[in-house]
Design an enzyme around this catalytic site. Structure first.
Site, PDB file in Angstrom:
ATOM      1  N   TRP A 104       0.872  -1.127   0.007  1.00 48.81           N
ATOM      2  CA  TRP A 104       0.173   0.173  -0.096  1.00 48.81           C
ATOM      3  C   TRP A 104       0.867   1.078   0.125  1.00 48.81           C
ATOM      4  O   TRP A 104       0.514   2.171  -0.729  1.00 48.81           O
ATOM      5  CB  TRP A 104      -0.883   0.070   1.079  1.00 48.81           C
ATOM      6  CG  TRP A 104      -1.925  -1.031   1.061  1.00 48.81           C
ATOM      7  CD1 TRP A 104      -1.997  -2.201   1.541  1.00 48.81           C
ATOM      8  CD2 TRP A 104      -2.929  -1.167  -0.185  1.00 48.81           C
ATOM      9  NE1 TRP A 104      -3.070  -3.101   1.062  1.00 48.81           N
ATOM     10  CE2 TRP A 104      -3.682  -2.436   0.079  1.00 48.81           C
ATOM     11  CE3 TRP A 104      -3.281  -0.487  -1.128  1.00 48.81           C
ATOM     12  CZ2 TRP A 104      -4.746  -2.801  -0.828  1.00 48.81           C
ATOM     13  CZ3 TRP A 104      -4.572  -0.472  -1.916  1.00 48.81           C
ATOM     14  CH2 TRP A 104      -5.034  -1.865  -1.967  1.00 48.81           C
ATOM     15  N   ASP A 174      -1.252   6.484   6.464  1.00 51.00           N
ATOM     16  CA  ASP A 174      -2.298   5.529   6.193  1.00 51.00           C
ATOM     17  C   ASP A 174      -2.515   4.529   7.172  1.00 51.00           C
ATOM     18  O   ASP A 174      -1.629   3.576   7.329  1.00 51.00           O
ATOM     19  CB  ASP A 174      -2.003   5.011   4.801  1.00 51.00           C
ATOM     20  CG  ASP A 174      -3.091   3.875   4.313  1.00 51.00           C
ATOM     21  OD1 ASP A 174      -4.055   3.718   5.020  1.00 51.00           O
ATOM     22  OD2 ASP A 174      -2.788   3.229   3.087  1.00 51.00           O
ATOM     23  N   LYS A 198     -12.183  -1.886   7.474  1.00 48.17           N
ATOM     24  CA  LYS A 198     -11.477  -2.905   8.442  1.00 48.17           C
ATOM     25  C   LYS A 198     -11.770  -2.663   9.627  1.00 48.17           C
ATOM     26  O   LYS A 198     -12.404  -3.838  10.467  1.00 48.17           O
ATOM     27  CB  LYS A 198     -10.033  -2.900   8.162  1.00 48.17           C
ATOM     28  CG  LYS A 198      -9.472  -3.036   6.656  1.00 48.17           C
ATOM     29  CD  LYS A 198      -8.359  -2.272   6.211  1.00 48.17           C
ATOM     30  CE  LYS A 198      -8.109  -2.184   4.706  1.00 48.17           C
ATOM     31  NZ  LYS A 198      -8.206  -3.445   3.960  1.00 48.17           N
TER      32      LYS A 198
HETATM   33  N1  PMP Z   1      -4.069   1.334   2.554  1.00 42.05           N
HETATM   34  C1  PMP Z   1      -4.342   0.238   3.094  1.00 42.05           C
HETATM   35  C2  PMP Z   1      -3.302   0.033   4.340  1.00 42.05           C
HETATM   36  C3  PMP Z   1      -5.070  -0.958   2.877  1.00 42.05           C
HETATM   37  O1  PMP Z   1      -5.113  -1.826   3.661  1.00 42.05           O
HETATM   38  C4  PMP Z   1      -5.985  -0.576   1.808  1.00 42.05           C
HETATM   39  C5  PMP Z   1      -7.138  -1.480   1.564  1.00 42.05           C
HETATM   40  N2  PMP Z   1      -7.043  -2.876   1.598  1.00 42.05           N
HETATM   41  C6  PMP Z   1      -5.942   0.589   1.077  1.00 42.05           C
HETATM   42  C7  PMP Z   1      -5.041   1.494   1.465  1.00 42.05           C
HETATM   43  C8  PMP Z   1      -6.915   1.009  -0.119  1.00 42.05           C
HETATM   44  O2  PMP Z   1      -8.237   1.092   0.423  1.00 42.05           O
HETATM   45  P1  PMP Z   1      -9.408   1.610  -0.475  1.00 42.05           P
HETATM   46  O3  PMP Z   1      -9.667   0.209  -1.189  1.00 42.05           O
HETATM   47  O4  PMP Z   1     -10.367   1.999   0.397  1.00 42.05           O
HETATM   48  O5  PMP Z   1      -8.802   2.615  -1.512  1.00 42.05           O
END
Ligand code: PMP
Length: 364
Positions: A104, A174, A198
């Site tokens: 991510w 994040d 989550k």
């Molecule tokens: N950052 C992290 C740490 C994640 O776990 C996720 C989703 N698994 C995201 C970003 C992306 O999130 P979204 O699908 O809401 O854009």
């Protein structure tokens, strides 16, 4: 009614049963409103109370200081991958540092590069993202517009036990997969953001906690819906917000406060749950192999492999057969992953632990 299983999904993830039950009970007619929360104006008295309570709950749980806005936005965490550099990097004349400890963070950096000079101050891809950096490994620019981290890498199960020291640059985080999992000192952050699906609620809403002075720096040449300052001034109601998702955030945070009181208590339970699984992995004599190094193992996502990869499929199938669902690991790490956010009860992790012990015994 279909029986509920123990859901180890990385996200959208398990929600607390009492929150789901409350939503179910009030789905057709909210007390005092006579209509569903999905059918009322986002400017109604009832919805105003819901969004204000959701914010107040988050402020209480995270001890968010007064000089921070709490925003409920759309577009998921990945929208923030773009909005952060649009607001803080593009017109700053500076570069931004990204500490990349997993998939991510890597995506966040790639998105930032579309807006300006964003660089990796650390990148653990050479060890398939199984670690966090030592302080001496960080190549930080003291003049950076900000430093971005991913506090918990959901796929690799790598979590910063505490914030890295990044000097005077604002720390942007994040926190999608560990927000509300344990206490954090919000005052150490310029921006802390998290998609909800989550640990906070369903998908559709993203929580952005931003220091007022940083929001005030939003450049004027952005469309209002992408400017933190406008979104803050509009109290997340500039457009129609995801009302049902925000309602669920209220119910989930109500539950957290009622059931645990504070994040210290929640953290105790999360440490206990993750500890149970790491103990099985470590004590398995190499039958199960962890992904993350021991000093940065996540309390929320526990990725592991079976040393004999031929056993992955039978493991997942047998687990599914006894009501332990969604344990398949991400393809980039392989094997299995148990996501055990706040809503996963201790009994669910105990059931997984017992299954893992039994499976190892039968297949060793
Ligand atoms: N950052 C992290 C740490 C994640 O776990 C996720 C989703 N698994 C995201 C970003 C992306 O999130 P979204 O699908 O809401 O854009």
């Amino acid at each position: 009614m279909e029986k509920r299983v123990y859901n180890f999904s990385p996200g959208p993830a398990a929600l607390p049963l009492p929150a789901l039950e409350e939503a179910q009970r009030d789905l057709l007619a909210m007390p005092g409103a006579g209509v569903s929360v999905m059918e009322m104006s986002h400017r109604s008295k009832q919805f105003t109370a819901i969004i204000e309570t959701a914010e107040a709950n988050l402020r209480k749980l995270l001890a968010i200081p007064e000089n921070y806005h709490v925003l409920f936005l759309q577009g998921g965490a990945q929208m923030q991958f773009g909005m952060v550099p649009m607001n803080l990097l593009r017109n700053s004349g500076k570069s931004a540092d990204y500490i990349v400890t997993g998939t991510w963070g890597k995506k966040a950096l790639a998105a930032a590069k579309t807006q300006g000079d964003a660089r990796a101050a650390f990148d653990a891809s050479d060890t398939n993202f199984n670690r966090i950096p030592e302080a001496s490994e960080l190549e930080l620019d003291p003049n950076a517009a900000y430093v971005h981290i991913t506090s918990n890498e959901t796929i690799q199960g790598v979590q910063f036990p505490t914030e890295p020291d990044v000097g005077d640059a604002p720390l942007v985080c994040d926190s999608s997969s560990d927000i509300l999992g344990w206490p954090v000192d919000v005052s150490k952050y310029g921006i802390l953001y998290a998609c909800a699906q989550k640990n906070v609620g369903p998908s559709g809403v993203t929580v952005v906690i931003i220091r007022e002075d940083l929001a005030a720096e939003s450049p004027a040449d952005l469309p209002p819906m992408l400017r933190y300052q406008d979104l803050a001034a509009g109290k997340s109601l500039m457009n129609t917000p995801p009302t049902f998702a925000i309602y669920m955030v209220k119910l989930v945070t109500d539950w957290l406060l009622r059931e645990f009181g504070d994040l210290e208590k929640m953290a105790e339970v999360n440490r206990k749950k993750s500890g149970m699984l790491y103990d099985v992995i470590d004590g398995s004599g190499g039958f199960y192999l962890p992904h993350a190094q021991a000093n940065c193992r996540s309390i929320m996502n526990v990725p592991f492999r079976l040393a004999n990869a031929d056993l992955d499929a039978p493991f997942l199938e047998e687990a599914g057969g006894v009501g332990l669902a969604a344990l398949k690991g991400h393809r980039s790490v392989g094997g299995c992953r148990a996501s055990i956010y706040n809503a996963m009860p201790v009994e669910g992790v105990e059931a997984l632990r017992d299954f893992m012990l039994d499976f190892a015994k039968k297949n060793a």
